[in-house]
Scaffold this active site. Structure first.
Site, PDB file in Angstrom:
ATOM      1  CG  ASN A 183      -1.736   1.255   1.347  1.00 14.20           C
ATOM      2  OD1 ASN A 183      -1.774   2.075   0.427  1.00 14.20           O
ATOM      3  ND2 ASN A 183      -2.417   1.411   2.482  1.00 14.20           N
ATOM      4  CD1 TRP A 184       3.515   1.197  -3.087  1.00 12.87           C
ATOM      5  CD2 TRP A 184       3.344   2.480  -4.919  1.00 12.87           C
ATOM      6  NE1 TRP A 184       4.218   0.583  -4.099  1.00 12.87           N
ATOM      7  CE2 TRP A 184       4.127   1.346  -5.238  1.00 12.87           C
ATOM      8  CE3 TRP A 184       3.091   3.421  -5.913  1.00 12.87           C
ATOM      9  CZ2 TRP A 184       4.670   1.132  -6.502  1.00 12.87           C
ATOM     10  CZ3 TRP A 184       3.625   3.209  -7.191  1.00 12.87           C
ATOM     11  CH2 TRP A 184       4.402   2.076  -7.475  1.00 12.87           C
ATOM     12  CE  LYS A 185      -0.290   3.174   4.840  1.00 17.92           C
ATOM     13  NZ  LYS A 185      -0.298   3.278   6.292  1.00 17.92           N
ATOM     14  CG  HIS A 209      -6.037   1.872   5.024  1.00 21.24           C
ATOM     15  ND1 HIS A 209      -5.600   2.809   5.942  1.00 21.24           N
ATOM     16  CD2 HIS A 209      -5.017   0.995   4.862  1.00 21.24           C
ATOM     17  CE1 HIS A 209      -4.357   2.494   6.297  1.00 21.24           C
ATOM     18  NE2 HIS A 209      -3.982   1.397   5.666  1.00 21.24           N
ATOM     19  CD  GLU A 265      -3.205   5.481   6.646  1.00 19.35           C
ATOM     20  OE1 GLU A 265      -3.164   5.539   5.409  1.00 19.35           O
ATOM     21  OE2 GLU A 265      -2.307   4.951   7.335  1.00 19.35           O
ATOM     22  CD  GLU A 317      -3.524  -2.386   7.189  1.00 15.46           C
ATOM     23  OE1 GLU A 317      -2.400  -2.591   6.701  1.00 15.46           O
ATOM     24  OE2 GLU A 317      -4.177  -1.349   6.978  1.00 15.46           O
ATOM     25  N   GLY A 345       2.353   2.296  10.810  1.00 14.62           N
ATOM     26  CA  GLY A 345       3.311   3.388  10.689  1.00 14.62           C
ATOM     27  C   GLY A 345       4.019   3.738  11.989  1.00 14.62           C
ATOM     28  CB  SER A 357       5.051  -1.814  12.006  1.00 15.82           C
ATOM     29  OG  SER A 357       4.662  -0.465  12.252  1.00 15.82           O
ATOM     30  N   GLY A 380       2.835  -1.172   4.248  1.00 16.11           N
ATOM     31  CA  GLY A 380       2.875   0.250   3.938  1.00 16.11           C
ATOM     32  C   GLY A 380       4.296   0.701   3.655  1.00 16.11           C
TER      33      GLY A 380
HETATM   34  P1  13P Z   1       2.907   0.390   7.659  1.00 15.89           P
HETATM   35  O1  13P Z   1       3.403  -0.899   7.068  1.00 15.89           O
HETATM   36  O2  13P Z   1       3.646   1.598   7.174  1.00 15.89           O
HETATM   37  O3  13P Z   1       2.761   0.309   9.146  1.00 15.89           O
HETATM   38  O4  13P Z   1       1.411   0.584   7.077  1.00 15.89           O
HETATM   39  C1  13P Z   1       0.511  -0.453   7.196  1.00 15.89           C
HETATM   40  C2  13P Z   1      -0.680  -0.105   6.393  1.00 15.89           C
HETATM   41  O5  13P Z   1      -1.459   0.761   6.750  1.00 15.89           O
HETATM   42  C3  13P Z   1      -0.896  -0.826   5.137  1.00 15.89           C
HETATM   43  O6  13P Z   1      -2.166  -0.613   4.643  1.00 15.89           O
END
Ligand code: 13P
Length: 247
Positions: free
Chosen positions: A9-11, A94, A96, A165, A171, A209, A230
């Protein structure tokens, strides 16, 4: 046994130049991979990444889909539009999106429906906040989030993927322990089993993470069928190590 699935997930990260370098490095390293790999990229880059991965075994993913089919919904992208770019997976719900765009369980369920209707596999994201975990509500929260999607999607439910998640692990560098993650995955698997005889087909991914150092132990758990990655998905060496751990 089904093969594992590692989704990046590049966000909201990337540029035309950075995407090209990243994807080219992945394609070189990925040649031998025996697990599924998907990249969930920002919408403006779908066409670019579709073309970059065309000759590879990497699948294209989106990060969100509109709950509407078409019409006056400025800024949104429909499931049909995603499908036109060869999108195979789409994140829905997600944390977020739930947090910053107040997406409710009901909206997430409709988004999953929209994706399924055009043959895109929705990766339904669930997970508790730190406060909810500390209050002993983890199971309640993730079951409520998944129940909405099960209720709205009936017999199609075996066609979804799920990502657990924990919000406190996203993150933060603070990963759920393999035992903590497996315990929640087992709850989610049991919930799917009650809804469909094909629950074993459903990929239940862990996200939060995940990195090159912790992936193997997480992926060795009975009900962890892959990862939703992520930050580490933006670093080719790290992402390739996670893919290698999933073989
Ligand atoms: P991280 O791997 O940066 O913690 O992010 C996880 C995430 O939200 C993937 O969708």
């Amino acid at each position: 046994m089904k093969s594992k699935l590692i989704a990046g997930n590049w966000k909201m990260n990337g540029s035309l130049a950075a995407n090209q370098a990243l994807v080219e490095a992945l394609i070189v390293g990925f040649a031998q991979a025996r697990c599924g790999v998907a990249l969930c990229v920002p919408a403006p880059y779908l066409a670019q990444v579709q073309s970059l991965i065309a000759e590879s075994r990497i699948d294209l993913g989106a990060q969100d889909v509109s709950e509407h089919v078409s019409g006056a919904f400025t800024g949104e992208a429909s499931a049909d539009m995603l499908r036109e770019f060869g999108v195979r997976y789409c994140l829905v719900g997600h944390s977020e999106r739930r947090q910053y765009h107040t997406e409710t369980d009901a909206v997430v369920a409709v988004k999953a429906q929209r994706a399924l209707a055009v043959g895109i596999t929705p990766i339904v994201c669930v997970g508790e906040t730190l406060a909810q975990r500390e209050a002993g509500e983890t199971e309640l929260v993730v079951k409520r989030q998944l129940a909405a999607v099960i209720h709205a999607n009936g017999h199609c439910i075996s066609e979804i993927a799920v990502a657990y998640e924990p919000v406190w692990a996203i993150g933060t560098g603070r990963t759920a322990s393999p035992a903590q993650a497996q315990a929640v995955h087992a709850v989610l698997r049991a919930q799917l089993q009650a809804a469909t005889p094909h629950a074993d087909r459903v990929h239940i991914l862990y996200g939060g993470s995940m990195n090159a150092a912790n992936a193997a132990e997480l992926l060795a758990q009975a009900d962890i069928d892959g990862g939703l990655v992520g930050g580490a998905s933006l670093k080719p060496v790290d992402f390739l190590s996670i893919i290698a751990a999933a073989q």
